[in-house]
Design a protein around this motif. Structure first.
Motif, PDB file in Angstrom:
ATOM      1  N   ILE A 303     -55.599  -5.198 -30.749  1.00  0.00           N
ATOM      2  CA  ILE A 303     -54.750  -6.333 -30.367  1.00  0.00           C
ATOM      3  C   ILE A 303     -55.621  -7.495 -29.923  1.00  0.00           C
ATOM      4  CG2 ILE A 303     -53.023  -7.132 -28.710  1.00  0.00           C
ATOM      5  CD1 ILE A 303     -51.894  -4.313 -28.681  1.00  0.00           C
ATOM      6  N   LEU A 307     -55.321 -10.430 -32.448  1.00  0.00           N
ATOM      7  CA  LEU A 307     -54.333 -11.400 -31.962  1.00  0.00           C
ATOM      8  C   LEU A 307     -54.843 -12.251 -30.812  1.00  0.00           C
ATOM      9  CD1 LEU A 307     -51.132  -9.142 -32.035  1.00  0.00           C
ATOM     10  CD2 LEU A 307     -51.991 -10.679 -33.813  1.00  0.00           C
ATOM     11  N   VAL A 315     -49.475  -8.220 -23.125  1.00  0.00           N
ATOM     12  CA  VAL A 315     -49.092  -6.821 -23.375  1.00  0.00           C
ATOM     13  C   VAL A 315     -49.340  -5.982 -22.121  1.00  0.00           C
ATOM     14  CG1 VAL A 315     -49.742  -4.733 -24.635  1.00  0.00           C
ATOM     15  CG2 VAL A 315     -49.378  -6.871 -25.877  1.00  0.00           C
ATOM     16  N   PRO A 368     -40.323  -1.843 -28.935  1.00  0.00           N
ATOM     17  CA  PRO A 368     -41.402  -2.771 -29.326  1.00  0.00           C
ATOM     18  C   PRO A 368     -41.687  -3.803 -28.233  1.00  0.00           C
ATOM     19  CG  PRO A 368     -39.794  -2.519 -31.095  1.00  0.00           C
ATOM     20  CD  PRO A 368     -39.204  -1.854 -29.883  1.00  0.00           C
ATOM     21  N   ARG A 374     -43.700 -12.168 -32.310  1.00  0.00           N
ATOM     22  CA  ARG A 374     -44.210 -10.903 -32.827  1.00  0.00           C
ATOM     23  C   ARG A 374     -43.508  -9.725 -32.164  1.00  0.00           C
ATOM     24  NH1 ARG A 374     -48.905 -13.899 -31.805  1.00  0.00           N
ATOM     25  NH2 ARG A 374     -50.128 -14.434 -33.651  1.00  0.00           N
ATOM     26  N   GLU A 375     -43.413  -8.650 -32.918  1.00  0.00           N
ATOM     27  CA  GLU A 375     -42.978  -7.367 -32.381  1.00  0.00           C
ATOM     28  C   GLU A 375     -44.119  -6.383 -32.558  1.00  0.00           C
ATOM     29  OE1 GLU A 375     -39.391  -5.680 -33.763  1.00  0.00           O
ATOM     30  OE2 GLU A 375     -38.102  -7.043 -32.627  1.00  0.00           O
ATOM     31  N   LEU A 376     -44.659  -5.907 -31.455  1.00  0.00           N
ATOM     32  CA  LEU A 376     -45.797  -5.000 -31.499  1.00  0.00           C
ATOM     33  C   LEU A 376     -45.339  -3.589 -31.152  1.00  0.00           C
ATOM     34  CD1 LEU A 376     -48.403  -7.207 -29.593  1.00  0.00           C
ATOM     35  CD2 LEU A 376     -48.018  -7.072 -32.056  1.00  0.00           C
ATOM     36  N   LEU A 378     -46.481  -0.201 -29.891  1.00  0.00           N
ATOM     37  CA  LEU A 378     -47.618   0.377 -29.188  1.00  0.00           C
ATOM     38  C   LEU A 378     -47.283   1.785 -28.709  1.00  0.00           C
ATOM     39  CD1 LEU A 378     -48.705  -2.662 -26.993  1.00  0.00           C
ATOM     40  CD2 LEU A 378     -49.689  -1.912 -29.146  1.00  0.00           C
TER      41      LEU A 378
END
Length: 689
Positions: A303, A307, A315, A368, A374-376, A378
């Motif tokens: 990440i 990003l 995050v 998410p 954005r949709e991450l 993890l």
């Protein structure tokens, strides 16, 4: 009223009796000295005994000022014309000039006679006091403005005799006149109880007592420090209250920075470990269990790399919020650093009571992470250790939870593992290996072995791979799979790697001369060696001292090294290529972006991992992959080496597919240098290849 004046005057005199930075003198209406404090003795040189009874104009007033001083004093007593504050040069006992800032106040004493008090600040020594002295103010006002905000003179029962507030907003209640009231009547019960308690203590003990308290004022929450001194002779108490809101808030800020993570605002490593130690003591007293939960965000580095750190920070903030929302108020969620978090669960009846919470922590990451547009997705890996089953100290519990977390990583991530006895044995083994690894090189415990590499085109030995072996007196034969990762972690791999390279090249020179052939030797490069700035020079030195040409040396680089994507990797590979040595990509196929690396770097060889070679005769997918790999490598002008060849069937198929070089137990296991010198392929190479 007379008693009140007398009490106030005595309290003020007692206050100034111990003050030596400011001169305070008292004069009757005939200008004779009636009070002379320690500060006056220091500034003017006269003792109190010398000064008492002397007239002002005969004592410290220069000749040219005598008439004016006498006239001004008379005008004040008779006509009420106040003597203004001013900077004056007066006279000491020795006749020297004394520059002071002088303020004056006139009182009527208990006998209705005038008394004038002079407050002189030595401008030569106490410049700071000058800013605190306000001209044209009475003695008490000048005194109170040079001391903390609130001043109370109270009886031993707490009744207020006199008070002064530099800022009335600091008073908890606003009354026009609080004289005669009790201190406790104007404060909340909790604060009032403190005052009653400390007033009682002050009457029992000598000295000054202090305590702090907090009040909700109309201006907001404020913090105060109260100092109480008992005037035993007058059966009174002086209470001075200082507003410490700014210093309290500054201390809170320092505490916040010292004990809480600046990014997520949850406890940092220091506070988390302190709470862990406290939890252990509490569980020991109560006979209860506790859980230490170690969490790590999977692939968090990607990440940051892809990003940016700003997204990574957001995050982590969201992760801290999710974790904190799950646990009880009595539990702790802390950040140890980076993407590592710790959760402390206390008061567990049984170990399995932690399972429900751990599963909730895991599930908290199912949703998410939405960062901007954005949709991450993890996941986290979790390790759990239980007090007292898995340790009785903070260090032991944290270490074991960390080990359990790595077990979760090895199981595929996005899961949790509890610490087990087997893990503990693995940790002890690792610690033993690490302890013995230090000094192993100096004790000559390492030996370089060689595994022959066979050219499938002419069925001859074309070279060998150098492999390190370690035989320790205490541990016995330690496998590379055990000690290489530890050497990598400790940094010992750098000198060990140089040892392997120097030995391998020396042997290559001896081997070539013995057989009159141009063999090659392959040496593995570790990630740590890429950060060794002297490595290229060391390679040149070893090639020169062994009289080996660069093209006979191969460096095997794993894809994991290339994934680091650091400038030092690019620089070292470029320098080695320019030197003329060969570069081989090791363990090809075990990563996920090998093709991009083959295009990016100047490789000469490609080495197919043994995991694919072992299945080529029975598994179509492995066979197809090996077939495609060989074809692709040849299209890029790369030679292909197959490792882990163990059967004649594997060898025959590799030969048919056009593989260039093979190595494995089918030909020979790794052998020492003496055996390698005597190695005879004809005795081992099967005719069915």
């Amino acid at each position: 009223m007379e008693n009140h004046r007398e009490d106030t005057r005595d309290a003020v005199r007692q206050l100034f009796d111990s003050v030596d930075a400011i001169s305070v003198q008292g004069y009757d209406q005939e200008r004779r000295v009636v009070y002379w404090n320690v500060g006056s003795e220091k500034i003017y040189g006269y003792t109190a005994e010398e000064a008492i009874g002397q007239k002002l104009e005969d004592l410290i007033i220069p000749d040219h000022m005598r008439e004016g001083v006498v006239s001004s004093h008379h005008n004040w007593v008779v006509n009420g014309v106040e003597v203004p504050s001013a900077e004056l040069t007066l006279r000491s006992k020795g006749g020297q000039g004394v520059s002071v800032y002088s303020s004056h106040v006139m009182f009527r004493n208990a006998h209705d006679e005038y008394e004038m008090y002079c407050i002189d600040v030595d401008l030569g020594e106490v410049k700071k006091a000058q800013s605190q002295a306000v001209s044209k103010e009475e003695l008490l006002k000048g005194v109170f403005e040079s001391i903390p905000d609130l001043f109370f003179l109270v009886t031993e029962g707490g009744s207020i005799i006199d008070y002064h507030a530099g800022d009335n907003r600091k008073l908890y209640v606003q009354y026009e006149n609080i004289l005669g009231g009790n201190m406790a009547d104007f404060l909340p019960e909790e604060v009032a109880a403190k005052f009653r308690n400390y007033i009682e203590k002050s009457m029992q003990d000598d000295g000054v007592l202090s305590f702090e308290y907090c009040l909700n004022l109309p201006t907001g929450k404020a913090y105060f420090e109260a100092r109480i001194s008992h005037l035993a002779g007058q059966r009174q108490l002086v209470i001075i209250v200082r507003d410490i809101t700014e210093s309290h808030e500054a201390a809170e800020l320092i505490r916040q920075q010292a004990y809480f993570d600046s990014l997520t605002s949850i406890p940092n490593r220091l506070l988390s470990l302190d709470r862990l130690s406290q939890m252990i003591k509490e569980m020991e007293r109560n006979g209860e269990k506790a859980a230490v939960v170690f969490l790590d965000v999977d692939d968090f580095k990607k990440i940051n790399d892809s990003l940016g750190h700003d997204v990574g920070d957001r995050v982590l903030i969201e992760a801290a919020k999710r974790l904190s929302s799950i646990v009880r108020d009595s539990d702790t969620v802390g950040r140890l650093g980076g993407d590592e978090f710790i959760v402390l669960l206390g008061s567990l009846a049984e170990s399995f009571d932690a399972v429900d919470v751990v599963e909730k922590l895991l599930n908290a990451f199912r949703e998410p992470f939405r960062i901007d547009a954005r949709e991450l997705i993890l996941t986290i890996s979790i390790g759990v250790s239980i007090y007292p089953d898995n340790g009785t100290s903070a260090t032991e519990l944290l270490r074991n939870a960390d080990a359990a977390m790595y077990q979760s990583k090895e199981r595929g991530r996005n899961t949790y593992s509890f610490f087990t006895k087997q893990m503990n044995e693995m940790i002890l083994r690792r610690l033993e290996i690490e302890a013995q690894l230090y000094g192993a090189l100096e004790r000559n415990e390492f030996e370089v072995y060689y595994q022959p590499k066979i050219s499938l085109k002419d069925r001859k030995v074309m070279g060998a791979e150098a492999l390190l072996r370690w035989n320790n007196p205490l541990l016995g034969q330690v496998t590379p799979d055990e000690f290489i990762p530890i050497a990598e972690h400790t940094g010992l791999i750098v000198p060990i790697g140089k040892f392997v390279l120097a030995r391998a090249l020396a042997f290559l020179s001896e081997w070539g001369m013995a057989h009159r052939q141009e063999y090659t030797v392959a040496v593995n490069l570790s990630p740590r060696q890429f950060r060794d700035k002297d490595f290229v020079d060391f390679v040149k030195e070893c090639l020169g001292s062994s009289n080996v040409s660069p093209e006979r040396l191969e460096f095997e680089i794993t894809e994991g090294v290339l994934m680091i994507r650091q400038s030092c990797v690019d620089e070292l590979l470029s320098a080695l290529h320019a030197l003329g040595v060969k570069l081989s990509m090791d363990d090809f196929g075990t990563g996920y972006s090998s093709l991009s690396y083959l295009r990016q770097y100047d490789f000469d060889l490609l080495k197919i991992d043994r995991s694919f070679v072992s299945g080529i005769t029975a598994n179509k997918e492995d066979r197809d992959l090996v077939t495609a790999t060989i074809a692709m490598a040849h299209s890029l002008n790369l030679d292909v080496v197959a490792e882990g060849v163990e059967t004649s069937e594997q060898l025959t198929l590799l030969n048919e597919l056009g593989c260039d070089v093979a190595q494995g137990y089918y030909f020979s296991k790794p052998i020492c240098s003496l055996e390698m010198l005597a190695f005879n392929l004809k005795e081992r190479f099967k005719t069915d290849c």
